[in-house]
Write an enzyme that holds these catalytic residues in place. Structure first.
Site, short mmCIF file in Angstrom:
data_model
loop_
_atom_site.label_atom_id
_atom_site.label_comp_id
_atom_site.label_asym_id
_atom_site.label_seq_id
_atom_site.Cartn_x
_atom_site.Cartn_y
_atom_site.Cartn_z
N LYS A 54 0.75 -1.21 0.00
CA LYS A 54 -0.07 0.04 0.17
C LYS A 54 0.80 1.31 -0.11
O LYS A 54 0.62 2.08 -0.87
CB LYS A 54 -0.94 -0.09 1.15
CG LYS A 54 -2.12 -0.83 1.08
CD LYS A 54 -2.97 -1.20 2.34
CE LYS A 54 -3.78 -2.11 2.24
NZ LYS A 54 -4.64 -2.62 3.38
N GLN A 98 -5.13 -1.44 9.84
CA GLN A 98 -4.78 -2.50 8.99
C GLN A 98 -5.69 -3.58 10.02
O GLN A 98 -4.87 -3.84 11.04
CB GLN A 98 -3.31 -3.05 8.79
CG GLN A 98 -3.18 -4.35 8.01
CD GLN A 98 -3.80 -4.43 6.70
OE1 GLN A 98 -3.51 -3.51 5.94
NE2 GLN A 98 -4.31 -5.51 6.27
N ASP A 121 -11.42 3.14 4.04
CA ASP A 121 -11.72 1.45 4.08
C ASP A 121 -13.33 1.47 4.22
O ASP A 121 -13.83 0.23 3.71
CB ASP A 121 -11.17 0.82 5.33
CG ASP A 121 -9.93 -0.27 4.68
OD1 ASP A 121 -9.98 -0.61 3.50
OD2 ASP A 121 -9.30 -0.61 5.87
#
Ligand code: NAD
Length: 300
Positions: A54, A98, A121
């Site tokens: 990422k 994460q 997200d």
């Protein structure tokens, strides 16, 4: 083999190019650099690989990438303090924590402490509600990538029968919402679904997000249907050498490809689209934060 292969790797490259062009315009015209912060708690090897990838892709499209790597025993207040600091940092437009988090941390609490406008997200309860009511939201990256590929292949999805296998908050449920938003008739199947084969056979679009290697055989697929395989399962592959592994999806690729009209491969399908959509979401969040026009075609 008759199905058209939907090349997610190539598609993701075009999404990244669009993102990079938009980033460059934001810099040139407005002096703004979109910033993405990724927070990793602990040393889960798979998470470390994702976070590295990422960060690399974020800088490649010209955005600012910030990584916060915290010890596995980080306390909840300390993690929340990091998120609070990022929430208040005007140079950060996207925040990603994460998952999975170590067991002692409350995932829902942590995710819901992210500023919803920076929740790239799309897991914050506000964004879930906005998506469910058809309002502008941050959309979870994996389902967004699936939707982009479906729209690209079909044009309109209106009136199509879609079956989503899996009801997770990360993939299955938001995928179903997005397909509903595009006027599909949507069925969500899961581990308690009776006669899954029969349900899947009705579908013009099958999205498999289960986490069980090759569980969907070709004889469940309606001829000509489009199959989107979200699953990423690692299997031992002694035929490739000692200790070697290979990735497979949730559908049995060869038998499904023989019947389907189009199919995403694993690897090279949904996977690359997920990070591309994370970058797209970060640019979208940056534009919204600054009251600027959003990039077209990169949101739901
Ligand atoms: P999850 O474990 O949270 O959810 C799995 C879902 O599958 C559950 O809702 C369960 O009801 C359903 N299920 C389990 N067994 C079933 C069965 N026998 N029949 C029907 N349904 C069944 O998983 P998830 O986070 O949604 O991920 C699913 C898969 O997608 C995993 O392989 C994961 O690695 C992969 N994934 C890929 C990406 C990507 O970027 N490509 C992103 C997220 C997840």
């Amino acid at each position: 083999m008759s199905a058209k292969i939907i090349d997610g790797k190539a598609f993701a490259a075009t999404v990244r190019t669009q993102v990079a062009e938009h980033v460059s315009r934001l810099k040139q015209d407005h002096g703004i650099t979109p910033g993405l912060a990724v927070v990793l708690v602990g040393e889960d090897p798979a998470s470390q690989v994702y976070v590295r990838s990422k960060g690399k892709q974020t800088t490649e499209v010209g955005m600012k990438s910030v990584e916060h790597k915290l010890e596995v025993d980080t306390s909840e207040p300390d993690l929340l303090a990091v998120i609070d600091q990022l929430n208040n940092d005007p140079d950060i437009h996207g925040i990603l924590v994460q998952l999975p988090l170590p067991k002692h941390l409350d995932e829902d609490l942590v995710i819901n402490s992210i500023d919803p406008a920076k929740d790239v997200d799309g897991f914050h309860i506000s964004n879930v509600g906005l998506l469910g009511t058809g309002q502008k939201s941050m959309v979870p990256c994996t389902p967004l990538g699936c939707l982009m590929m479906l729209r690209d292949y079909h044009g309109s999805l209106s009136g199509m029968d879609a079956v989503v296998i899996g009801r997770s908050n990360i993939v299955g449920k938001p995928m179903a919402q997005l397909l509903l938003g595009d006027s599909c008739t949507v069925t969500i199947a899961h581990s308690r679904t009776k006669d899954l084969a029969d349900v899947v056979r009705r579908a013009d679009i099958v999205v498999a997000a289960v986490g069980r290697p090759e569980m969907v055989p070709g004889d469940w697929i309606k001829p000509g249907a489009t199959v989107i395989d979200v699953g990423i399962n690692r299997l031992d592959a002694p035929e490739r050498g000692e200790g070697k592994t290979r990735l497979v999806g949730d559908v049995d690729y060869d038998s499904c490809a023989a019947v389907a009209g189009a199919i995403t491969p694993v690897p090279g399908g949904v996977g690359p689209m997920t990070i591309a959509c994370l970058l797209a979401n970060t640019v979208t969040a940056c534009c919204r934060a600054n009251g600027l026009a959003e990039p077209e075609g990169l949101t739901a």
